[in-house]
Write a protein that holds these residues in place. Structure first.
Motif, PDB file in Angstrom:
ATOM      1  N   SER A 166      25.374 -35.485  11.085  1.00  0.00           N
ATOM      2  CA  SER A 166      26.277 -35.715   9.960  1.00  0.00           C
ATOM      3  C   SER A 166      27.538 -34.868  10.097  1.00  0.00           C
ATOM      4  O   SER A 166      28.431 -34.940   9.262  1.00  0.00           O
ATOM      5  CB  SER A 166      25.575 -35.401   8.642  1.00  0.00           C
ATOM      6  OG  SER A 166      25.561 -34.002   8.431  1.00  0.00           O
ATOM      7  N   ILE A 186      22.718 -33.540   1.920  1.00  0.00           N
ATOM      8  CA  ILE A 186      23.067 -34.804   2.570  1.00  0.00           C
ATOM      9  C   ILE A 186      24.155 -34.560   3.617  1.00  0.00           C
ATOM     10  O   ILE A 186      25.011 -33.713   3.443  1.00  0.00           O
ATOM     11  CB  ILE A 186      23.537 -35.853   1.540  1.00  0.00           C
ATOM     12  CG1 ILE A 186      23.500 -37.231   2.196  1.00  0.00           C
ATOM     13  CG2 ILE A 186      24.912 -35.531   0.994  1.00  0.00           C
ATOM     14  CD1 ILE A 186      23.791 -38.378   1.219  1.00  0.00           C
ATOM     15  N   ILE A 208      19.382 -33.924  -2.261  1.00  0.00           N
ATOM     16  CA  ILE A 208      20.681 -34.587  -2.435  1.00  0.00           C
ATOM     17  C   ILE A 208      21.810 -33.694  -1.920  1.00  0.00           C
ATOM     18  O   ILE A 208      22.737 -34.149  -1.254  1.00  0.00           O
ATOM     19  CB  ILE A 208      20.897 -34.936  -3.926  1.00  0.00           C
ATOM     20  CG1 ILE A 208      19.832 -35.943  -4.387  1.00  0.00           C
ATOM     21  CG2 ILE A 208      22.303 -35.494  -4.168  1.00  0.00           C
ATOM     22  CD1 ILE A 208      19.899 -36.309  -5.852  1.00  0.00           C
ATOM     23  N   MET A 209      21.718 -32.400  -2.213  1.00  0.00           N
ATOM     24  CA  MET A 209      22.791 -31.483  -1.831  1.00  0.00           C
ATOM     25  C   MET A 209      22.928 -31.327  -0.318  1.00  0.00           C
ATOM     26  O   MET A 209      23.995 -31.021   0.187  1.00  0.00           O
ATOM     27  CB  MET A 209      22.550 -30.097  -2.451  1.00  0.00           C
ATOM     28  CG  MET A 209      22.828 -30.012  -3.930  1.00  0.00           C
ATOM     29  SD  MET A 209      24.472 -30.625  -4.405  1.00  0.00           S
ATOM     30  CE  MET A 209      24.080 -32.265  -4.998  1.00  0.00           C
ATOM     31  N   LYS A 218      27.721 -31.401  10.468  1.00  0.00           N
ATOM     32  CA  LYS A 218      27.669 -30.036   9.961  1.00  0.00           C
ATOM     33  C   LYS A 218      27.908 -29.036  11.092  1.00  0.00           C
ATOM     34  O   LYS A 218      27.346 -29.166  12.171  1.00  0.00           O
ATOM     35  CB  LYS A 218      26.312 -29.752   9.325  1.00  0.00           C
ATOM     36  CG  LYS A 218      26.097 -30.619   8.098  1.00  0.00           C
ATOM     37  CD  LYS A 218      25.155 -29.961   7.123  1.00  0.00           C
ATOM     38  CE  LYS A 218      24.998 -30.884   5.909  1.00  0.00           C
ATOM     39  NZ  LYS A 218      24.123 -30.304   4.918  1.00  0.00           N
TER      40      LYS A 218
END
Lengths: 328, 328, 328, 328
Positions: free
Chosen positions: B216, B328, B325-326, B218
């Protein structure tokens, strides 16, 4: 002022330290002030080899003076240790019209810079950024003061619980080759004993000292151990050895670890970074190369890079004695 | 108000936590306010057995509200686990004319209090002091909020260096039986993954999640691991396993350790301690015994000690989802 | 889930508070998680009127959870108070295909949202972001916990110098309409007296209390005064009045000011912001509108915006009594 | 070693500063180490006159190295300015068999010591304890480094809210006669303009600079103003003047005040205090008198008290230039 320098590249390399961002900001703004262009080079020498550059102006660096880490990222580059790597780097530098480099980092960074300067006669100036304070040619390196505050803050917390339980704590702090952090943070946190690579106390004398400390009525004890200390094989075995020999002690170990490298820089480190950044740029503009910027007696000085790399930043003997007196 | 209670003893026992001093202060001042005598008992049950008492007045506790640790010291007493030990304790209590006890500590402390109450029908009230927040009957234990701030502050520092180097960090935090610290500090520090004893993520899903995280985009990752998590044998083997399976990651481990127990308490813990201390004293004066003071919906409540000891402080399922959720 | 909501706008408005960035991050990531688009709106309602938008994805909000202030900036918009302003805002919203708004702010922000919702039947959800904790419908507002820690930290420092000199300090803290900060930070810092708008102590009783405090042997005194307290005209005149009437006191005044609004959010505020952001987005997706997200008994709840605006967040009477007992 | 010195008195006097407790601890332990007696004198010269003494041993000073303020209290004594007062002080000194004094404080403290030494030929050594760093003969005074960190921490918080609202803040910091705090904390916090007593920028150039700053695209501005700056009558009138002349600015004022004097000392101040305390005691034992201990180039030095009092601690011109460059 050197007419030849119109564009300066700046990078951070090796282990990061608080104040690196403040130094980047200072280099960028000093360039803006002197109306020359500044390029940020990402991930140290690796970014040089990969051409990972970005132009930076005075506004690019706002609100970073108080941030830990480095917005330019850091890396250790294997490729730069090869001639091919350095050739690629030089190619990128020529393509981008970079006239000089400011290198923020430690010994390894400066060694890389010296080799590059030798091979390509390319102007470089170093800024000492490491929490270990183990660089010759400067009384203080960037990040050292911040790390000391981080360490004493952590040991203050450990002291709370140590003295609530009459415990003995071994606290390992950073410093593979140098005891600066251990010695200063040890004195600053009121440690009963400080173990550093520069002085081999010996296990016998450590036991003796802890015995004496207990008899003097101390309710808790903190022993600060530099990573590179040679008294035990490591801090855990050291603790085990003491536990075996002084069984009335309830012993704990704490390894402070990487949090010592981070955090918002102290005022001292921010000011030092600002001064060093300006000095680095102005030295390049005056035609100087192959130097490291340092601070001595609160003034900016320059030291040839090879001396900075070869020299040793000695531990303060007077402070060792102060430490002895304080732990009476 | 109970006419029988003229002198209250207060002690801290088990692991110390920030806010214990503020609670001692509150108990002492609530006694002064209600014109009864307060005795400080040193080193928990051990001091009870040894008769290590000191009378305290409102001035004895000035300037301690903001101090970590406990001025009354703490200890784990083996002697109190024996009938002889408890008999000795009771003798000292009678000799000193103590009419009731306020016990500041965790599960073990309360169990000791219950046994003592049963055997001697002696009035006791508990105040939950532990950073782990693992006590049933209170939404928050003393020291928990402070420990959370200590942990996020440390992880913020680690994040600085993690993101400067694109690294993956495993950070072990306290919580042998409960994941409250890990879950909340993990969400608070923006951790990519949180491993707690209450949920076994499994090694396969951990790898999967780290892969996804890297893809993603990061630049760095923090995995917060509770001491009691069962995903790996311990945090070091966990890190090794991941390193073997995801070789592109540069992995580091940091065990935050005992600094989590210390430090100046947060405002929340100071206020909570003040409220709990008053509630404990006033409950005793109202003739209540064998209860623990707690906070629920920002109000002081009482829970029978046996429920407090037997019950379980559940992890917040909604927060687990928020955490997902955080990251993601 | 509501099929109609495909794009959510998020803004911060009014006075900023620590945790706003964490809330923005949570809204953005909750949108990403639910696969809808998120637009950041700069400078609150003013940016809505000027169409100052920027699409945000999960990566746009990395490394902001621990930053004070708001990356979306805040402003108080006069234009939005006019029908023309709101019409322009609605036009921009339609043009950008925004289906709903998350409004992070206080009373003024919510009032604006309600009017807008009424005029255009446009879905809005509020998140309470203000350090004053003066919003009905939530036990805690974003930034309040952080501000409390900032205030007690500052008063701890003032206490050092106060008790070194046997001085009386008046410390003004924020809270124009509400005494929450003053009361809690006052108890948390061990203040001898706390003056809040909700209770008029009166000058006579203040003098009396300070006399009593001095006679009880206290070496220094701190009086915490909420901005909106009515005991004196302001903190300076209050100090002057006391100086005239109790001449043996060496009095100083300190107004803590705007630093109370800034700083890295506490763990509590970060977690609260994360939960509120998720709840806001999911409530919109469930078709809810015109609500404010709040926390009650550690659970997320919804309160109609008009109640949130009209209601009053009452001061805790029990805590007032605790404060009295503590300052004995 | 001087055989005449068997008992040393230590006091703190004038404004307190962080590190004073660490210095007291160092003096006490250095006495213990050299096997001489140490007396703590309460409330500075006033305690000397009143005979308010207490014998201190190595254990009396445990756990104070990290505490702000001074456990010996401080005061400004009018009585000591009279011959009668000093005669009374000398009488007490003789009665208590004190052979020498260590005076921790600033200019006023040292002047008192010099007069006393002259009148009674009594050995005194000074340790510079003041946050203002305005003492000749030492590069750093005790508490200065801590105060700098306190100030930049506060301004970092103010910056959060300033940049969220595009505001201009005037922040007043301590320094009635010297701009050291303002200049260093100003550079450290990235202030756009710094106003100090040593340099009168003038209102016209201030407006000019703020205009330029705005045009360069800065979203917020911080002006750090030393208490003793003469550009405006005071910081409030200064702000008013600017508001009138640059109406597009939304201006706020913050006076940091007494919190600057408190707080746990930084590692640097703790180490400096430890070194100075040892040096003071050992200098007395070597028969030296009427000197102030200082630090120069990271080494302990001695300066005659009269030079310390008469001399001026100059502002760093190079840093003024760095400040200009940084605010481009």
């Amino acid at each position: 002022m050197s007419k030849n320098i119109k564009k300066i590249g700046v990078m951070t390399s090796g282990g990061d330290s608080p104040g690196m961002n403040a130094a980047i900001r200072a280099v960028v703004r000093a360039c803006a002030y002197h109306k020359i262009t500044c390029l940020g080079i990402y991930r140290g020498y690796q970014g040089l080899i990969e051409g990972d550059f970005e132009e930076m102006n005075a506004r690019s660096v706002h609100h970073i003076i108080n941030k830990g880490g480095t917005i330019l990222k850091s890396a250790r580059s294997q490729d730069f240790r090869t001639q091919e790597g350095r050739a690629k780097a030089y190619e990128n530098i020529k393509k981008a019209n970079i006239d000089a480099l400011v290198l923020i980092g430690g010994d390894g960074t400066f060694t890389g810079g010296m080799v590059f300067n030798e091979e390509y006669n390319f102007p470089v100036i170093g800024i000492p950024g490491t929490i270990d304070n183990d660089i010759f040619g400067t009384k203080f390196t960037l990040g050292y003061d911040t790390a000391l505050n981080t360490v004493v803050d952590a040991i203050d917390k450990i002291r709370d619980t140590a003295s609530s339980h009459n415990r003995l704590f071994f606290v390992e702090v950073m410093g593979r080759d140098a005891g600066h952090i251990a010695l200063n943070a040890g004195v600053g946190s009121g440690a009963e004993e400080i173990l550093i690579p520069e002085e081999n106390l010996g296990l016998a004398r450590l036991l003796e000292s802890l015995e004496r400390s207990r008899k003097s009525g101390k309710s808790s004890s903190i022993v600060v151990v530099a990573e590179g200390d040679k008294t035990g094989k490591n801090v855990f075995e050291l603790a085990e050895y003491v536990e075996k020999n002084l069984p009335y002690y309830d012993i704990r170990v704490s390894v402070l670890g990487h949090m010592q490298r981070g955090g918002s820089p102290s005022c001292y480190d921010r000011v030092l970074a600002s001064r060093m950044g300006v000095k680095a740029v102005e030295s390049l503009l005056e035609g100087k190369t192959n130097y490291m910027v340092g601070i001595q007696d609160d003034k900016m000085i320059l030291t040839p890079l090879d001396q900075a790399v070869k020299g040793k930043s000695e531990i303060d003997k007077e402070l060792l004695k102060v430490s002895d007196i304080m732990s009476i």
